[in-house]
Structures are given as C-alpha cells and as structure tokens.
Design a protein around this motif. Structure first.
Motif, short mmCIF file in Angstrom:
data_model
loop_
_atom_site.label_atom_id
_atom_site.label_comp_id
_atom_site.label_asym_id
_atom_site.label_seq_id
_atom_site.Cartn_x
_atom_site.Cartn_y
_atom_site.Cartn_z
N LEU A 253 0.85 -1.20 0.00
CA LEU A 253 0.00 0.00 0.00
C LEU A 253 0.88 1.25 0.00
O LEU A 253 1.84 1.35 0.77
CB LEU A 253 -0.90 0.01 1.23
CG LEU A 253 -1.99 1.09 1.28
CD1 LEU A 253 -3.01 0.88 0.16
CD2 LEU A 253 -2.69 1.10 2.63
N LYS A 254 0.54 2.18 -0.87
CA LYS A 254 1.32 3.42 -0.98
C LYS A 254 1.09 4.31 0.24
O LYS A 254 0.00 4.34 0.80
CB LYS A 254 0.92 4.18 -2.25
CG LYS A 254 1.28 3.45 -3.54
CD LYS A 254 0.82 4.25 -4.75
CE LYS A 254 1.16 3.52 -6.05
NZ LYS A 254 0.66 4.26 -7.24
N ASP A 255 2.15 5.02 0.64
CA ASP A 255 2.03 5.99 1.72
C ASP A 255 0.98 7.03 1.36
O ASP A 255 0.71 7.29 0.19
CB ASP A 255 3.37 6.70 1.96
CG ASP A 255 4.39 5.77 2.61
OD1 ASP A 255 4.05 4.62 2.88
OD2 ASP A 255 5.53 6.22 2.82
N ASP A 256 0.39 7.63 2.38
CA ASP A 256 -0.58 8.72 2.23
C ASP A 256 -1.93 8.24 1.68
O ASP A 256 -2.78 9.04 1.31
CB ASP A 256 -0.03 9.85 1.35
CG ASP A 256 -0.75 11.17 1.57
OD1 ASP A 256 -1.12 11.45 2.74
OD2 ASP A 256 -0.99 11.92 0.60
N THR A 257 -2.16 6.93 1.64
CA THR A 257 -3.46 6.41 1.21
C THR A 257 -4.48 6.62 2.33
O THR A 257 -4.19 6.44 3.50
CB THR A 257 -3.36 4.90 0.90
OG1 THR A 257 -2.41 4.69 -0.13
CG2 THR A 257 -4.72 4.34 0.47
N GLU A 258 -5.69 6.97 1.95
CA GLU A 258 -6.76 7.15 2.93
C GLU A 258 -7.32 5.79 3.32
O GLU A 258 -7.61 4.96 2.47
CB GLU A 258 -7.86 8.02 2.31
CG GLU A 258 -8.94 8.44 3.28
CD GLU A 258 -9.92 9.40 2.64
OE1 GLU A 258 -11.06 8.96 2.37
OE2 GLU A 258 -9.56 10.57 2.42
N ALA A 259 -7.46 5.56 4.64
CA ALA A 259 -7.91 4.24 5.09
C ALA A 259 -8.54 4.32 6.48
O ALA A 259 -8.37 5.30 7.21
CB ALA A 259 -6.73 3.27 5.12
N TYR A 278 -0.03 7.09 6.78
CA TYR A 278 -1.29 6.96 6.03
C TYR A 278 -2.32 7.96 6.56
O TYR A 278 -2.24 8.40 7.70
CB TYR A 278 -1.81 5.52 6.14
CG TYR A 278 -0.81 4.53 5.61
CD1 TYR A 278 -0.78 4.17 4.27
CD2 TYR A 278 0.15 3.98 6.46
CE1 TYR A 278 0.17 3.29 3.78
CE2 TYR A 278 1.11 3.10 5.99
CZ TYR A 278 1.12 2.76 4.65
OH TYR A 278 2.08 1.90 4.17
N THR A 301 -10.86 1.27 2.01
CA THR A 301 -9.60 0.61 2.35
C THR A 301 -9.46 0.44 3.86
O THR A 301 -9.69 1.37 4.62
CB THR A 301 -8.41 1.42 1.81
OG1 THR A 301 -8.52 1.52 0.39
CG2 THR A 301 -7.08 0.75 2.17
N ASP A 319 -9.78 -5.13 -0.54
CA ASP A 319 -9.26 -3.84 -0.06
C ASP A 319 -8.84 -3.90 1.40
O ASP A 319 -8.86 -2.90 2.11
CB ASP A 319 -10.31 -2.74 -0.27
CG ASP A 319 -11.66 -3.07 0.35
OD1 ASP A 319 -11.80 -4.15 0.97
OD2 ASP A 319 -12.60 -2.24 0.23
#
Length: 338
Positions: A253-259, A278, A301, A319
């Motif tokens: 999972l990429k950094d700064d993804t909303e979750a 994140y 996510t 997800d």
C-alpha cells in the motif's frame, strides 16, 4: 465506551479514582489471595509441576496482553529449528472455537489443519509464520507436551503465554514488559493489569523490554536499569513498522493512502500510531480476540494487524491490508546462560 474499555483505561491510569475503581480494588483483594496461595503451594513444592522429556521455555507476561509476545515466541522457535531441533509451540488457544480441553494439532510443522476462527488468531499466526514448528492448542499444557514428544519427537517446547501456567515444569521462564506501559497502575487484576504480585518476579529467568517505537533510547535505558536493579538478565526487543500489504495479493500500500484502521488486540494504541504515514480517517476497535464477521468492517480501504488479518482472509473483499511489523531481538543472547 464499553465496560471493558473503561477497565483497560483504569489499568493504565496511576491516578485512577471513582466507584468502579473502588469496586475493582475489592475484587483485586480476593484475586490476590488466590494468586498468592497458588504460588505458595508451588513454591513450597506442596504442588509439584509435571516434568516432560524435552527442554521447556515459557514466554509470558506479568500483565495482561498486548505486549508483543507472539512474534517473540515465533523467533525463539525458529532459532531452535535452525539448530536442527524438533520444536513445538503450545498455546492455550484462547479465542479459538476448538475445545481446548482436548489436544488440537493446529500444524504439524508443514501443514495447517484449521483456520483462524477454529484455532484462534495467535496459534494460527504462529503456524503460518513458524514453518517447521508443531503448533498445538490445549488447556492441559503438560499432556500436550507429552503428546508432542511422543508423536513428533519434539526436543524443544515453547509455551505461548505460559508464565502463570505452573502445572508443567519449565527450564526457562521469559517475561516481556512493554517499555511504555510497564506495569500500568501497579494494581492486581481486575483493578490493574498485573496478573500476579511481587512474588512472581522471583521466578523470572530472563526479561525482555519491548520497544514499540522508532526511537529506542528510553527502552534501552530501561533494559539496563531493570537488569541492574532486579538482577534479572534483560535484553531489548525492537518492534517497528515495516510495510502495509494487501492480505490477498501481497500488493504494498502506498504511503498517504486514505484508510480506516481496524483492530482487536490487547493494546491497539501503538498500532494506530504506527500508521502515521497513512491518512487514517477513522479507527474501529473491537475486544481482544474478536471473531470478525464481514458486516463488522466498514467500506473502503482497511488497514489491520496481521493477527486480525488471519480472520479476514475469507471475506469477499480485495481492499483489506495488514501492517507487517519487524521484530528485532538477539535470541542467542536471550537464551545464553551468561
């Protein structure tokens, strides 16, 4: 906030007050009497633990869960396996649906026979992450140990959360302590997190200070102080976030993804702190060892712990991600007699 959450908050509040705390204090008096009596009977050899024909190590806590014991159990078992020892991990199987009055072989070291719901999240995780180790759950650790020796030729046994289980004789007692939470308000259960009183510290052969942080300076100092003041060989275990991966595809999972962060572990606060890279829009916390249903999880996510993720793999979702932790401990030094 439910009752369990309120009690946990009291456990780590050294200035705890109020009616609930007073009621819990009274209950602690009776708990303490029972605990001290049990320890006296064992310490005086009035009750004798059962011996088995294998080297037995107990890995446990003097406080309630969430210290980081499970990865350490796996590390110790892997160390023995690397030395050519046939190794078994024995757990009570708390939270699993299999009846723990019987002996349940979760894994023979190669094949896993039960899912996380039946085995329990921790035994299943141990089976997944400790290839080569026989993993067994049973309330009767002595009988489970004898079974492992007779059926699999086991020479080394690691008791998961075995410090208070004194029915089986052990060669080494290892206790973990969280470097931040330590002993909480220093009260016995249920008013505090302590499972036993001061007499328990006489049984500890090795102590591990667990640092769940990126700066381990405080924990390193604490390990040195503990070793000197308590005269117990003490080493540091560093636990740090490694990466977040999709539990079905393995995609990072990429950094700064909303979750949304979801957990059902003993002390979830540090897990949430580890997700600082994140955009965590919400957190959802369940009781420790919660058995998830698909409806428990919000849309979008999700990032959870590996311990929780083993109970979500069968959900029809792509997800769900898990945080991989990196555990750094010198097992050889830990087990050394010097």
């Amino acid at each position: 906030m439910n009752l369990a959450s309120k009690i946990t908050k009291i456990h780590y509040d050294k200035n705890a007050k109020g009616i609930l705390f007073r009621v819990l204090e009274i209950c602690s008096l009776f708990y303490g009497l029972g605990s001290r009596l049990k320890n006296y009977l064992y310490d005086s050899n009035i009750i004798k633990p059962k011996s088995v024909s294998a080297y037995v190590i107990s890995v446990g806590n003097v406080t309630t869960g969430g210290v980081g014991k499970t990865p350490v159990v796996s590390k110790i078992a892997k160390y023995f396996i690397s030395k050519g020892e046939k190794t078994a991990i024995i757990s009570r199987g708390y939270g699993g649906e299999l009846p723990n009055k019987q002996i349940n072989v979760i894994s023979d070291g190669q094949k896993i026979f039960y899912n996380a719901r039946l085995a329990g999240d921790e035994p299943y995780w141990l089976a997944q992450n400790t290839i080569g180790a026989v993993v067994i759950t049973s309330k009767n650790r002595a009988e489970a140990a004898k079974f492992a020796i007779e059926k699999y030729g086991v020479t080394k046994i690691v008791l998961d959360d075995g410090f208070q289980h004194r029915k089986i004789k052990r060669d080494l007692d290892i206790v973990l302590v969280d470097s931040e939470k330590l002993y909480g308000n220093e009260h016995l259960l249920p008013a505090g997190p302590l499972r036993e009183g001061k007499e328990a510290f006489n049984r500890i052969d090795r102590m591990i200070i667990v640092s769940k942080n990126t700066d381990h300076t405080k924990a390193e100092k604490l390990a040195k102080i503990t070793s000197k003041k308590m005269n117990i060989p003490t080493i540091l275990c560093k636990t740090e976030p490694d990466y977040v991966y999709n539990i079905k595809t393995g995609e990072i999972l990429k950094d700064d993804t909303e979750a949304t962060a979801v957990s059902a572990i003993g002390q979830p606060e540090q897990f949430y702190k580890f997700l600082g890279n994140y955009r965590i829009t919400n957190t959802k916390t369940f009781d420790d060892h919660h058995q998830y249903e698909a409806a428990d999880l919000p849309e979008g996510t999700i990032i959870t712990t590996e311990k929780d993720a083993v109970k979500m793999k069968d959900f029809n979702r792509d997800d769900i991600y898990a945080l991989k932790l990196r555990t750094d401990i010198d097992v050889e030094k830990l087990l050394s007699e010097n």
